[in-house]
Design an enzyme around this catalytic site. Structure first.
Site, PDB file in Angstrom:
ATOM      1  N   ASP A 168     -12.529  12.960  26.228  1.00 31.25           N
ATOM      2  CA  ASP A 168     -12.708  11.463  26.348  1.00 31.25           C
ATOM      3  C   ASP A 168     -13.788  10.965  27.554  1.00 31.25           C
ATOM      4  O   ASP A 168     -12.967  10.144  28.272  1.00 31.25           O
ATOM      5  CB  ASP A 168     -11.390  10.767  26.235  1.00 31.25           C
ATOM      6  N   ARG A 190     -13.924  -0.665  27.634  1.00 30.70           N
ATOM      7  CA  ARG A 190     -14.422   0.511  26.870  1.00 30.70           C
ATOM      8  C   ARG A 190     -15.391  -0.072  25.886  1.00 30.70           C
ATOM      9  O   ARG A 190     -16.160   0.680  25.162  1.00 30.70           O
ATOM     10  CB  ARG A 190     -13.334   1.167  26.350  1.00 30.70           C
ATOM     11  N   LYS A 202     -15.572   5.465  17.430  1.00 30.44           N
ATOM     12  CA  LYS A 202     -14.144   4.938  17.242  1.00 30.44           C
ATOM     13  C   LYS A 202     -13.866   3.758  17.977  1.00 30.44           C
ATOM     14  O   LYS A 202     -14.783   3.162  18.370  1.00 30.44           O
ATOM     15  CB  LYS A 202     -13.594   6.105  18.355  1.00 30.44           C
ATOM     16  N   HIS A 203     -12.693   3.047  17.326  1.00 33.40           N
ATOM     17  CA  HIS A 203     -11.763   3.615  16.835  1.00 33.40           C
ATOM     18  C   HIS A 203     -11.918   3.013  15.179  1.00 33.40           C
ATOM     19  O   HIS A 203     -11.422   1.762  15.170  1.00 33.40           O
ATOM     20  CB  HIS A 203     -10.406   3.419  17.286  1.00 33.40           C
ATOM     21  N   HIS A 257      -0.810   3.781  21.984  1.00 35.45           N
ATOM     22  CA  HIS A 257      -0.191   4.979  22.443  1.00 35.45           C
ATOM     23  C   HIS A 257       1.447   4.720  22.668  1.00 35.45           C
ATOM     24  O   HIS A 257       2.111   5.709  22.994  1.00 35.45           O
ATOM     25  CB  HIS A 257      -0.646   5.011  23.978  1.00 35.45           C
ATOM     26  N   ASP A 285      -7.118   9.816  15.260  1.00 33.37           N
ATOM     27  CA  ASP A 285      -6.842   9.489  17.011  1.00 33.37           C
ATOM     28  C   ASP A 285      -5.781  10.566  17.312  1.00 33.37           C
ATOM     29  O   ASP A 285      -5.233  11.193  16.525  1.00 33.37           O
ATOM     30  CB  ASP A 285      -6.680   8.207  17.147  1.00 33.37           C
TER      31      ASP A 285
END
Length: 468
Positions: free
Chosen positions: A63, A131, A161-162, A174, A245
């Site tokens: 990443d 991001r 992504k995502h 997460h 993912d």
């Protein structure tokens, strides 16, 4: 056929047993995703994994969205996507792709999971933020496709992504399963625009762990046949490789059963399970269909052939940042200029990641600016924030307590400047501030550029790419 090629194991330095990783390499897993380490440790690991693999080419992924610095201590950061979004320049996005590719190849990584095409349209989103290229889907589309091309020309594979868009959620996947309350029409007019535009340049698509009840009431996107096959493959005509993912994330429950569901839904690669050895054992006893395995192997073989033998060389991170930081910087509010020999009160906020402010402070001191603590007598307040995203943290931006501290300090000093090297959100309601300067990145050159702008030696040419 080998079912293990569907597994791309995670390797976390300081956590993963290297012997387990070598065992997986010998079993013929398709690749590894690397987290942490040092430059030399990553290179050594990559060499050992490839020497133990029976495959003609073992993929190594990471990443490295903002360069090696995000994962390897002491290595340089590359300006964030939100910084590039502030420039609105496809050329800068392309050059960032070349720079990321150069950095990845230098440690043996040939697949960078970038760019993020999520929209930055939810200030409380704890994991997208810098991001993203911004809130405008058409801006994100244009810059995302350019960065994809830069990665490809630079000799590495990319992954957008995502899918189908993680931006308008306020929970870190997460830690739990975010829910996106959007209709297919909403998605087609917003979140899916960047993906549709970038698909022709995409080597792979990574599916997000998020629930979209209007499309699938039971399954997160990463396990949903309706979303992976129905929308991505059939409606959007994507015939390339599909990643889940990371399976170690807490959004999907039992990773073994989730893996079978993901494959049946149309995914080709199972990424970064908590226990990839156990997953390998499980899949060998619960084999997916030959059709699923063959489709994944065929797509991976095609991507091996796509790796550029003579890649185009990008700028170093330092050169890239120094050249483009002024184009990516944004100034709002009144015109404030520091004068050499003056005294500045310094206040640091939101530094949960312990980013070093030393480059900013040293550049100020070299310019003859005397620094004192906030609260002491000074000519100007410099309130600096490093608030940024981090997996498993669950929050971002300035806390209410930090906002109160900032507001109190801003009322004490005239002028007062808020300088953000991370998230742009958190200070928008503090009216006492005279001005705000956004760099969107903790990179050394971004910190130095901020001082040059404050001194009037450089101009901030960017425009804010989000709604404040």
């Amino acid at each position: 056929m080998n079912v293990n090629r569907l597994i791309y194991a995670g390797f976390w330095f300081g956590k993963t047993d290297k012997q387990d990783a070598l065992k997986l390499a010998r079993r013929g897993v398709g690749g590894f995703c690397i987290y942490g380490g040092t430059r030399e440790a990553v290179k050594e690991l990559v060499r050992d994994l490839r020497e133990n693999s029976p495959l003609s080419h073992l993929f190594i992924c990471a990443d490295y969205e903002d360069g090696l610095g995000r994962w390897i201590g002491g290595e340089p950061w590359v300006l964030s996507n939100l910084a590039v979004g502030a420039s609105a320049s496809a050329e800068i996005a392309y050059q960032k792709g070349l720079t990321l590719a150069r950095e990845a190849r230098s440690v043996g990584v040939d697949w960078v999971f970038a760019p993020v095409l999520d929209l930055c349209d939810e200030p409380k989103n704890p994991i997208v933020n810098t991001r993203s290229f911004g809130a405008d889907p058409h801006l994100v589309a244009r810059l995302g496709a350019a960065l994809c091309k830069g990665l490809s020309d630079g000799g590495v594979l990319n992954s957008i992504k995502h899918f189908p868009g993680h931006g308008r959620t306020a929970q870190d996947s997460h830690l739990g399963l975010p829910v996106l309350h959007r209709t297919l029409k909403d998605l087609q007019e917003n979140e899916l625009v960047p993906f549709a535009h970038a698909l022709p340049a995409a080597d792979s698509v990574m599916i997000g762990h998020l629930l979209i009840p209007s499309l699938d009431e039971q399954n997160p996107a990463s396990l949903s046949h309706n979303i992976i096959t129905g929308i991505l493959k059939e409606k959007m005509n994507f015939g390339g490789l599909v990643f889940t993912d990371a399976l170690c994330m807490k959004a999907i429950g039992d990773e073994k059963q989730a893996s079978l569901k993901a494959l049946q839904a149309g995914a080709h690669i199972l990424l970064a399970a908590e226990d990839s050895v156990a997953l390998s054992d499980f899949l060998e006893k619960n084999l997916p269909s030959d059709e699923i395995i063959a489709a994944s192997e065929k797509l991976q073989d095609a991507l091996v052939q796509k790796l550029t033998p003579a890649p185009k060389e990008g700028l170093s991170p330092q050169a890239f940042n120094a050249r483009y930081a002024p184009d990516c910087a944004v100034w709002t509010g009144e015109n404030v200029r520091l004068e050499r020999g003056r005294t500045a009160a310094y206040l640091e906020l939101g530094n949960n990641e312990s980013f070093a402010a030393q480059d900013f402070l040293n550049t100020l001191k070299t310019a003859g600016i005397r620094l004192v603590k906030a609260g002491e007598k000074a000519d100007v307040l410099l309130a600096v924030s490093f608030s940024n995203y981090k997996a498993f943290k669950g929050h971002i931006n300035l806390s209410p307590e930090e906002q109160t501290v900032l507001e109190t300090a801003a009322k004490q000093y005239k002028p007062s400047v808020f300088i953000s090297f991370g998230s742009p959100f958190g200070a928008e309601k503090i009216s006492a501030l005279t001005a705000k300067l956004f760099l969107f990145s903790p990179a050394r050159e971004a910190q130095m550029c901020a001082v040059q702008i404050l001194l009037g030696e450089q101009q901030a040419h960017g425009k804010i790419p989000v709604q404040l």
